[in-house]
Write a protein that holds these residues in place. Sequence first.
Motif, PDB file in Angstrom:
ATOM      1  N   VAL A 115     -12.119   4.096  18.481  1.00 50.40           N
ATOM      2  CA  VAL A 115     -12.936   3.744  17.312  1.00 50.40           C
ATOM      3  C   VAL A 115     -13.876   2.591  17.652  1.00 50.40           C
ATOM      4  CG1 VAL A 115     -12.898   2.897  14.945  1.00 50.40           C
ATOM      5  CG2 VAL A 115     -11.199   4.573  15.693  1.00 50.40           C
ATOM      6  N   ALA A 116     -13.363   1.567  18.320  1.00 53.57           N
ATOM      7  CA  ALA A 116     -14.206   0.452  18.749  1.00 53.57           C
ATOM      8  C   ALA A 116     -15.281   0.920  19.731  1.00 53.57           C
ATOM      9  CB  ALA A 116     -13.355  -0.637  19.389  1.00 53.57           C
ATOM     10  N   ALA A 117     -14.950   1.948  20.553  1.00 55.42           N
ATOM     11  CA  ALA A 117     -15.937   2.482  21.486  1.00 55.42           C
ATOM     12  C   ALA A 117     -17.107   3.119  20.742  1.00 55.42           C
ATOM     13  CB  ALA A 117     -15.275   3.506  22.409  1.00 55.42           C
ATOM     14  N   VAL A 118     -16.815   3.846  19.661  1.00 60.34           N
ATOM     15  CA  VAL A 118     -17.877   4.448  18.854  1.00 60.34           C
ATOM     16  C   VAL A 118     -18.743   3.358  18.215  1.00 60.34           C
ATOM     17  CG1 VAL A 118     -18.367   5.919  16.871  1.00 60.34           C
ATOM     18  CG2 VAL A 118     -16.511   6.517  18.425  1.00 60.34           C
ATOM     19  N   VAL A 119     -18.098   2.276  17.770  1.00 58.42           N
ATOM     20  CA  VAL A 119     -18.839   1.175  17.147  1.00 58.42           C
ATOM     21  C   VAL A 119     -19.748   0.494  18.162  1.00 58.42           C
ATOM     22  CG1 VAL A 119     -18.622  -1.076  16.043  1.00 58.42           C
ATOM     23  CG2 VAL A 119     -17.073   0.774  15.392  1.00 58.42           C
ATOM     24  N   ALA A 170     -16.540   6.116   7.732  1.00 56.36           N
ATOM     25  CA  ALA A 170     -15.352   6.951   7.505  1.00 56.36           C
ATOM     26  C   ALA A 170     -14.272   6.673   8.552  1.00 56.36           C
ATOM     27  CB  ALA A 170     -15.749   8.425   7.522  1.00 56.36           C
ATOM     28  N   LEU A 171     -14.683   6.507   9.825  1.00 60.06           N
ATOM     29  CA  LEU A 171     -13.718   6.221  10.884  1.00 60.06           C
ATOM     30  C   LEU A 171     -13.015   4.885  10.650  1.00 60.06           C
ATOM     31  CD1 LEU A 171     -15.638   7.340  14.116  1.00 60.06           C
ATOM     32  CD2 LEU A 171     -13.608   8.412  13.111  1.00 60.06           C
ATOM     33  N   LEU A 172     -13.801   3.873  10.273  1.00 64.50           N
ATOM     34  CA  LEU A 172     -13.224   2.548  10.070  1.00 64.50           C
ATOM     35  C   LEU A 172     -12.304   2.506   8.850  1.00 64.50           C
ATOM     36  CD1 LEU A 172     -16.383   0.368  10.835  1.00 64.50           C
ATOM     37  CD2 LEU A 172     -14.369   0.647  12.272  1.00 64.50           C
ATOM     38  N   GLY A 180     -15.565  12.060   4.200  1.00 64.63           N
ATOM     39  CA  GLY A 180     -16.613  11.657   5.128  1.00 64.63           C
ATOM     40  C   GLY A 180     -17.747  12.661   5.179  1.00 64.63           C
ATOM     41  N   SER A 181     -17.430  13.946   5.060  1.00 61.53           N
ATOM     42  CA  SER A 181     -18.465  14.978   5.090  1.00 61.53           C
ATOM     43  C   SER A 181     -19.360  14.901   3.862  1.00 61.53           C
ATOM     44  CB  SER A 181     -17.811  16.362   5.165  1.00 61.53           C
ATOM     45  OG  SER A 181     -17.028  16.492   6.325  1.00 61.53           O
ATOM     46  N   VAL A 182     -18.790  14.577   2.703  1.00 67.20           N
ATOM     47  CA  VAL A 182     -19.586  14.449   1.483  1.00 67.20           C
ATOM     48  C   VAL A 182     -20.570  13.284   1.613  1.00 67.20           C
ATOM     49  CG1 VAL A 182     -19.493  13.875  -0.970  1.00 67.20           C
ATOM     50  CG2 VAL A 182     -17.859  15.509  -0.009  1.00 67.20           C
ATOM     51  N   THR A 183     -20.088  12.144   2.104  1.00 63.86           N
ATOM     52  CA  THR A 183     -20.959  10.980   2.295  1.00 63.86           C
ATOM     53  C   THR A 183     -22.093  11.296   3.255  1.00 63.86           C
ATOM     54  OG1 THR A 183     -19.073   9.504   1.938  1.00 63.86           O
ATOM     55  CG2 THR A 183     -21.014   8.552   2.973  1.00 63.86           C
ATOM     56  N   LEU A 184     -21.760  11.990   4.349  1.00 63.64           N
ATOM     57  CA  LEU A 184     -22.765  12.355   5.336  1.00 63.64           C
ATOM     58  C   LEU A 184     -23.796  13.312   4.743  1.00 63.64           C
ATOM     59  CD1 LEU A 184     -23.854  12.392   8.220  1.00 63.64           C
ATOM     60  CD2 LEU A 184     -22.189  14.186   8.757  1.00 63.64           C
ATOM     61  N   ALA A 185     -23.354  14.287   3.968  1.00 58.93           N
ATOM     62  CA  ALA A 185     -24.277  15.251   3.366  1.00 58.93           C
ATOM     63  C   ALA A 185     -25.235  14.565   2.403  1.00 58.93           C
ATOM     64  CB  ALA A 185     -23.478  16.343   2.640  1.00 58.93           C
ATOM     65  N   LEU A 342     -19.362  -4.153  10.212  1.00 58.34           N
ATOM     66  CA  LEU A 342     -18.462  -3.170   9.595  1.00 58.34           C
ATOM     67  C   LEU A 342     -17.115  -3.138  10.318  1.00 58.34           C
ATOM     68  CD1 LEU A 342     -20.939  -0.180   9.033  1.00 58.34           C
ATOM     69  CD2 LEU A 342     -19.971  -1.689   7.277  1.00 58.34           C
ATOM     70  N   ALA A 343     -17.158  -3.215  11.652  1.00 59.36           N
ATOM     71  CA  ALA A 343     -15.920  -3.181  12.431  1.00 59.36           C
ATOM     72  C   ALA A 343     -15.096  -4.437  12.218  1.00 59.36           C
ATOM     73  CB  ALA A 343     -16.249  -3.008  13.913  1.00 59.36           C
TER      74      ALA A 343
END
Length: 414
Positions: A115-119, A170-172, A180-185, A342-343
């Motif tokens: 998760v930290a890697a994605v951030v 969503a990951l955090l 998460g899909s609704v927020t992204l849409a 955010l992280a």
Amino acid sequence: MHSAVFLIEFGAIILGLGLLGRVAGRFHFSPIPLYLLAGLAFGTGGFVPLGASEEFVAIGAEIGVILLLLMLGLEYTASDLVSNLKTQYSAGLVDFALNAVPGALAALLMGWGPVAAVVLAGVTWISSSGVIAKVMGDLGRLGNRETPVILSILVLEDLAMAVYLPIITALLAGVSLAAGSVTLAIALGVAGAVLFVAVRYGRLISRFVSSDDPEKLLLVVLGLTLLVAGIAQQLQVSAAVGAFLVGIALSGEVAEGAHTLLSPLRDLFAAVFFVFFGLHTDPASIPPVLLPALALAVVTACTKIATGYWAAKRAGVGAKGRWRAGGTLVARGEFSIVIAGLAVTAGIEPAMGPLATAYVLILVVIGPLTARYTEPLAGWVTRRRTPEKPRLSGVPLPTRSPEAVQDQDPAGRA
């Protein structure tokens, strides 16, 4: 009493920025590094921390980023934007591969987890639209051939944030895939709707905004920009994207009039933005993470230069313009700090905040320098490595070919 302290503090900030701008102008370099250092001196852990004016400075900083992107949008039409995005989407993929991967690898090497890697990938990926817009304006490069390439990459990054930020949030938060899909849409739908309106109904918007009275034009354009930026941010889309698309939607005399009226406001609030960035950086938190931040900054500065060079070459820009494009893209800024924040708020990795701050501070200081000196330095290295051919007496020098002349930008620079 509180009002008096606020006026004293904010007045001192503005006066100090003006004096620093004069110093930078005297030595012909961007004032951004000086603004940042001033923020460090008077922010958290600095010599004289501010109190009464801090909240107003925070709002002014947000307005500064919005105005910087609005002014960039005013330079181009909706058709220019769509054309550039169609031709430069591959540059966006190269940009992601070269600049997000080093951040992700660094996080994994430090044992921070996926998760930290994605951030951290997001921190190293996104260039600072605010810093770059200011630098291009300071250097007088808005009309250069490489500028549309730079803007295309910046817009692709900002639009990518409409996808990335909901995912990382969503990951955090550890929410379900469905939420998460609704927020992204929603985020993608809003970004697409704003872009569609800007491209399809730009003339109608310009007609609605148009006014012969400068005061009315200023109020309507500024109000519309802040409104759209606020709505975009509320719906998890970058406020910078909303402001940029408002600028794209305006054209003709409206765009020219708005540019003239808003330029002083942009300069004022943009300077406040860079000071605000320094104000919230505690100098004491930087030394422990300075070496890894410096190593990451060096690697990703080189990868950004490579990104800009490749994208400009693909667009048919000359060698000098390619180096200018690469050097201009180096600066990181507002998005990187937001992502790291955010992280930190989610408690993923305590060292993420100081590392991101040191990393961004290094590149936001180096960025204006690479924008100015990458091209002349590359030219100097090329001349040193290429031996000069001996001239034969009586043999005239070759003239420039038509292709070489076409390789120049409109201002006559190669």
